[in-house]
Design an enzyme around this catalytic site. Sequence first.
Site, PDB file in Angstrom:
ATOM      1  N   ASN A 202      33.606  31.056  31.504  1.00  0.00           N
ATOM      2  CA  ASN A 202      35.052  31.349  30.852  1.00  0.00           C
ATOM      3  C   ASN A 202      35.436  31.578  33.036  1.00  0.00           C
ATOM      4  O   ASN A 202      36.527  31.648  32.546  1.00  0.00           O
ATOM      5  CB  ASN A 202      35.187  32.265  30.589  1.00  0.00           C
ATOM      6  CG  ASN A 202      35.221  32.156  29.254  1.00  0.00           C
ATOM      7  OD1 ASN A 202      35.302  31.031  28.511  1.00  0.00           O
ATOM      8  ND2 ASN A 202      33.668  32.350  28.704  1.00  0.00           N
TER       9      ASN A 202
ATOM     10  N   LYS B 158      33.172  31.014  36.167  1.00  0.00           N
ATOM     11  CA  LYS B 158      32.693  30.003  36.764  1.00  0.00           C
ATOM     12  C   LYS B 158      32.256  28.697  36.270  1.00  0.00           C
ATOM     13  O   LYS B 158      31.298  29.278  34.717  1.00  0.00           O
ATOM     14  CB  LYS B 158      32.190  30.615  37.198  1.00  0.00           C
ATOM     15  CG  LYS B 158      32.806  31.278  38.984  1.00  0.00           C
ATOM     16  CD  LYS B 158      32.230  31.685  40.155  1.00  0.00           C
ATOM     17  CE  LYS B 158      31.134  32.846  39.696  1.00  0.00           C
ATOM     18  NZ  LYS B 158      30.168  33.416  41.538  1.00  0.00           N
TER      19      LYS B 158
ATOM     20  N   LYS C  92      28.792  26.266  37.055  1.00  0.00           N
ATOM     21  CA  LYS C  92      27.404  26.124  37.973  1.00  0.00           C
ATOM     22  C   LYS C  92      26.907  25.467  37.078  1.00  0.00           C
ATOM     23  O   LYS C  92      26.517  24.797  36.329  1.00  0.00           O
ATOM     24  CB  LYS C  92      26.577  27.600  37.044  1.00  0.00           C
ATOM     25  CG  LYS C  92      27.183  28.980  38.124  1.00  0.00           C
ATOM     26  CD  LYS C  92      28.368  29.285  37.342  1.00  0.00           C
ATOM     27  CE  LYS C  92      27.725  30.432  35.484  1.00  0.00           C
ATOM     28  NZ  LYS C  92      28.448  31.182  34.972  1.00  0.00           N
TER      29      LYS C  92
ATOM     30  N   ASP D  99      25.367  30.440  25.881  1.00  0.00           N
ATOM     31  CA  ASP D  99      25.708  30.679  27.108  1.00  0.00           C
ATOM     32  C   ASP D  99      24.019  31.899  27.047  1.00  0.00           C
ATOM     33  O   ASP D  99      22.916  31.772  27.835  1.00  0.00           O
ATOM     34  CB  ASP D  99      26.579  30.880  28.272  1.00  0.00           C
ATOM     35  CG  ASP D  99      27.401  31.904  27.407  1.00  0.00           C
ATOM     36  OD1 ASP D  99      27.431  32.472  26.260  1.00  0.00           O
ATOM     37  OD2 ASP D  99      28.030  32.782  28.492  1.00  0.00           O
TER      38      ASP D  99
ATOM     39  N   THR E 173      42.921  58.675  40.024  1.00  0.00           N
ATOM     40  CA  THR E 173      42.719  57.697  38.734  1.00  0.00           C
ATOM     41  C   THR E 173      41.800  56.703  39.040  1.00  0.00           C
ATOM     42  O   THR E 173      41.230  55.758  37.343  1.00  0.00           O
ATOM     43  CB  THR E 173      44.203  57.330  38.720  1.00  0.00           C
ATOM     44  OG1 THR E 173      44.854  57.971  39.305  1.00  0.00           O
ATOM     45  CG2 THR E 173      45.032  55.856  37.256  1.00  0.00           C
TER      46      THR E 173
END
Length: 250
Positions: free
Chosen positions: A10, A12, A14, A106, A181
Site C-alpha cells: 500500500n 511501496k 518491491k 502479502d 507530547t
Amino acid sequence: MIVLLIDQGNTKAKYAWCDVIENKKHQASGFFSSAPIIHSIEEQALVGLKPDRILMASVASEANQKAIKSSVQEIYPKLALEIITTPTQAYGLTNAYQAHTRLGVDRWLAMLGAKATTDKAFIVIDAGTAVTLDVVDKQGNHQGGWILPNVNFCAESLANRAGKIELKQLNPISISLGRVTEDCVYNALYASHIQLIKSQYNEQITGEKPLILLAGGDAQLYLELLQQEQVPAKIVTNLVFLGMLEYLSD
Ligand SMILES: Nc1ncnc2c1ncn2[C@@H]1O[C@H](COP(=O)(O)OP(=O)(O)O)[C@@H](O)[C@H]1O
Ligand SMILES: CC(C)(COP(=O)(O)O)[C@@H](O)C(=O)NCCC(=O)O
Ligand SMILES: [K+]
C-alpha cells in the site's frame, strides 16, 4: 528461467529478479525498488533484461493492479502477468481465515516464505502500511493474526483530531514513558505494538516458543525495540519473495 517478482504494497512496490535453476534452486537479486516500479522495470527492459515469467502479488487497489498490469504488458507484450491470490491451503501452509481470499496475499506469502526457512512454529511481523502479526504452528497451521495501523498514521490521525496535540519534535524511537507530547504519543503506540508481540511470543499457543521473523519497511525499528525487551527476533526482508518462490517450484 528468469522470473520477475512484484510485491505491490500500500506504500511501496518491491520487485525482485530471480534466476530459477533446476526447478528448485533460486537466486534472487535486486530487491526493493521504491515506486514508481514500472519506471524501474522499463529501465531494466531497456538494458535487455527479459523475464520468462512475471508473478505479482498486490494488496493495493484494483485500479493500481490494472495500471501495473497494462504497463507490464506494454513493456513485455508477449508475457501474461500471473497474479497470486490467497488460497485456503498450499505448500504445507493452511490459512486460518474462513473467507480465505480476504487474508492479504502479502501476509499469506510472508508466512509461506517463513515456512520455507524454518520447521519451527513462528510469528511473522510485517511492518509496513499496516503492521501485521501472524502466528503459524510447526505443522503449518495459521492460527490467525492481528492487523495494526502503522504508528505514524495513528499519531497523525490523533493529531488531526486533538487541538493541542502537535507532532513537531520527533525524538529517537522508544517505548519508555514520555515527558513531551510527541514521546507520549509515539512511545505509547510503539509500546502497545511491542507488548502485543511479546504477549503472543509468551502465550505460546503453538505449544512452543515461536521464532519471530520481521519484514517490511519498519522491520529494523521493531527489531531494536524487541531487542530492548529481550524478545529474540530476526529480520528476513524478502519474506514475501521467498513465499513467491514456492509458486515456481511446481
Ligand atoms: N525510505 C523509506 N521510504 C518509504 N517508507 C519507509 C522508508 N523507510 C522506512 N519506511 C517505512 O516503511 C513503511 C513502508 O513499508 P513497506 O513494507 O514497503 O510497506 P507496504 O508493504 O505497505 O507498501 C512506511 O510506512 C514507513 O513507515
Ligand atoms: C493488512 C494489509 C493492509 C497489509 O498491507 P501492507 O502493510 O503490506 O501494505 C494487507 O495485507 C491487506 O489489505 N489485507 C487484507 C485484509 C486482511 O488481511 O484481513
Ligand atoms: K504489512
